[in-house]
Design an enzyme around this catalytic site. Sequence first.
Site: not given
Ligand SMILES: NC(=O)c1ccc[n+]([C@@H]2O[C@H](COP(=O)([O-])OP(=O)(O)OC[C@H]3O[C@@H](n4cnc5c(N)ncnc54)[C@H](O)[C@@H]3O)[C@@H](O)[C@H]2O)c1
Length: 255
Positions: A17, A59, A151, A155, A188
């Site tokens: 993502g 982690d 969540y 945040k 994502t």
């Molecule tokens: N996609 C959206 O719409 C969106 C919007 C706002 C904020 N976010 C934030 O952006 C960030 C990335 O989200 P994304 O959409 O790319 O999600 P995603 O699920 O595609 O990627 C998240 C990644 O975090 C890793 N992860 C989870 N737990 C972990 C741990 N304990 N240690 C290490 N790695 C870990 C996962 O393996 C994954 O690769 C997150 O913090 C999410 O809250 C996403």
Amino acid sequence: MGRVADKIAIITGGASGLGLASARRLAEEGASVVIADINKEQGEAAAGEIPGVCFEQHDVTREENWIRLVDKVVAEYGRLDILLNSAGIVRLASIEDTTEETWRQINAVGTDGTFFGCKHALRVMKLNGSGSIINMCSTASIQGGPMIFAYAASKSAIRGMTKSVAVLSVQSGYGVRCNSVHPGNMRTPMLEGVRDIVRESDPQAAQAMDGIWVGEPEDVANMVLFLASDESSAVNGAAMVIDNTTTITEGAVPR
Ligand SMILES: NC(=O)c1ccc[n+]([C@@H]2O[C@H](COP(=O)([O-])OP(=O)(O)OC[C@H]3O[C@@H](n4cnc5c(N)ncnc54)[C@H](O)[C@@H]3O)[C@@H](O)[C@H]2O)c1
């Protein structure tokens, strides 16, 4: 000359993502990037495919892991210039349905992970008198939401942490900047997972969700690149929103 040429970056959650798109963008602009993610298979695949990127299984929830990771990167590369805390998980539940387990899981990855990351990045960055820490927040920290209780709380904690780190750094003369990024819905795997759950549980809400603006991971990666680079040297403690007005309009922005 790339916009972050020769800088050393750690990106948590970089296997997927927004973290993955940011890893690609920083590497394109000359940084050496360490993807630090719990998902070994996806992390190794990403590192194998993007020049300038390597993978460390990590982690974020345990401080001892952070000490090991940051010290290893400094031992191998000589310093750390950029940390993007992007690892995160989401669970859909109102305050009424949020269990202690769900609360702790979300906060362990989001809140604890970002706390430890900021703490140990600051520890080594201040020795060089420079560095950029970027924390992935969300519009959830601005608006909240009935079904994202834990969540949004996590945040919001990250948003506050960001400002505290930035002010400490300025007042102590550390030279380290710390900013948060607040994306709206971005295309994502996380968003797809949420959509699938909503489609099953509440088709009407899913239809409404389908009508809302969705950004691309590259939109966030470009912001991360700016904050990581020296172009943003006066930007510190800021909350950068990437939502095409979603948080300042009443609800949905049509696609
Ligand atoms: N996609 C959206 O719409 C969106 C919007 C706002 C904020 N976010 C934030 O952006 C960030 C990335 O989200 P994304 O959409 O790319 O999600 P995603 O699920 O595609 O990627 C998240 C990644 O975090 C890793 N992860 C989870 N737990 C972990 C741990 N304990 N240690 C290490 N790695 C870990 C996962 O393996 C994954 O690769 C997150 O913090 C999410 O809250 C996403």
